[in-house]
Write an enzyme that holds these catalytic residues in place. Structure first.
Site, mmCIF file in Angstrom:
data_model
loop_
_atom_site.group_PDB
_atom_site.id
_atom_site.type_symbol
_atom_site.label_atom_id
_atom_site.label_comp_id
_atom_site.label_asym_id
_atom_site.label_seq_id
_atom_site.Cartn_x
_atom_site.Cartn_y
_atom_site.Cartn_z
ATOM 1 N N GLN A 71 0.845 -1.204 0.000
ATOM 2 C CA GLN A 71 0.000 0.000 0.000
ATOM 3 C C GLN A 71 0.885 1.260 0.000
ATOM 4 O OE1 GLN A 71 -3.161 0.926 -0.324
ATOM 5 N NE2 GLN A 71 -3.730 -1.172 -0.819
ATOM 6 N N SER A 72 1.873 1.288 -0.880
ATOM 7 C CA SER A 72 2.803 2.424 -0.894
ATOM 8 C C SER A 72 2.129 3.709 -1.393
ATOM 9 C CB SER A 72 3.990 2.081 -1.800
ATOM 10 O OG SER A 72 4.748 3.242 -2.057
#
Ligand SMILES: Cc1ncc(COP(=O)(O)O)c(C=O)c1O
Length: 333
Positions: A71-72
């Site tokens: 979930q960058s």
């Protein structure tokens, strides 16, 4: 000061500085809303990407290749920057391709990026970087003229975003007549922190009084002293022709106590801070970064770290889209 380095316009600046609640001991919290930098949903990476993408364009790149956790936020914002600038974007991501993309992945896909799922664990940054290097080699062979951006965009060029960010914040504070005791940020790949301490050193060298800068470490690397913030800040200063020795080890303060068991593992303190921010002001914070960062701020205030009546600034570095991914928020039933 930044005339010698290329910069492109990606972020909506300046971001607002908002008054928060008065906390224990009459300490007043202020929040610098870098979650509202605009680019692809906002966050701290917009500031770094202004310098990184300008460098990429100057070098004739036609594609951007970066890397991050599943979930960058950094990857999502790089995808948005590519959409703005007309560059192809490749994202090397931790984890496996989900059946239904959500949060940052959903947005990255929407922005047209190519998502490369590695099956590698979120916190194994070394392995993710090796994957990125290999992808760059194959893109070079395909003639895609790639520009590589390391994890979190935390190179000296990326850190310049927060040298400029520090100056912007000092201007906000001067206008509002606030002299804070500390500026606190969340730190994971270190570039935001390095830029802030470099900006602080420059501001001090110009004869101004400066607040303390404190990083709340939310990853094992920064908590163990990696990257070397003094070196990174010095290299950023070199790029703008400033004295590289302005930042010393005494300027680097990292509080490691709020990460919990590891990067990306939610903590009860972080979830409580998220609730306070949401219910007090409608501020949206996430469980990996800003929620833990704010929990550090609240914890330090509760410990009496700051004199009664002090003003404290928390830089809200973003993370909003992750709230919409599975497990992104702990909402009471
Ligand atoms: C929302 C958010 N806050 C804070 C950080 C930490 O910034 P840095 O990597 O520059 O330490 C990140 C980095 O990924 C982030 O996405």
């Amino acid at each position: 000061m930044f005339d010698s380095v290329p910069r492109c316009h990606l972020a909506t600046l300046p971001t607002p500085l908002e008054a928060g609640p008065e906390l224990d001991g009459g300490v007043r919290l202020w929040v610098k809303r870098d979650d509202l930098t605009g680019l692809g949903g906002g966050g701290n990476k917009a500031r770094k990407l202004e310098f990184l993408c300008a460098d990429a364009l100057e070098r004739g790149a036609r594609s951007l290749v970066t890397v991050g956790a599943a979930q960058s936020n950094h990857c999502r914002m790089t995808a948005a920057a590519g959409a703005v600038l007309g560059l192809e974007v490749h994202l090397v991501l931790a984890g496996d391709r989900p059946e239904v993309p959500a949060g940052n992945q959903l947005l990255s896909q929407l922005f047209g990026a190519h998502l490369h799922f590695t099956g590698i664990d979120d916190s194994r940054w070394g392995e993710l970087e090796i994957y990125r290097e290999q992808l760059i080699e194959s893109l070079i062979a395909d003639g895609a003229a790639p520009y590589g951006i390391g994890i979190g965009g935390s190179s000296p060029i990326g850190a310049l975003g927060y040298v400029a960010g520090f100056m912007e914040l000092m201007t906000d504070l001067e206008r509002a007549g606030i002299e804070p005791a500390a500026i606190i940020t969340t730190s994971s790949s270190g570039g935001t922190h390095a830029g802030l301490v470099a900006g602080r050193a420059l501001w001090q060298a110009r004869g101004h009084a400066v607040p303390e800068v404190i990083a709340v470490g939310v990853a094992k690397g920064v908590n163990a002293g990696l990257p070397d913030i003094v070196a990174l800040a010095g290299e950023a200063l070199a790029l703008i022709g400033a004295d590289t020795g302005l930042v010393t080890a005494d300027d680097v303060v990292v509080d490691p106590r709020w990460m919990g068991p590891d990067y990306g593992h939610p903590t009860p303190e972080g979830d409580a801070a998220i609730d306070l921010a949401a219910r007090h002001h409608g501020w949206i914070m996430d469980r990996t970064y800003s929620g833990k960062g704010l929990s550090g701020v609240l914890g330090m205030i509760a410990e009496g770290r700051f004199a009664p009546g002090s003003d404290i600034v928390f830089i809200h570095t973003g993370g909003t889209p992750a709230v919409f991914a599975p497990g992104g928020a702990a909402v009471a039933p």
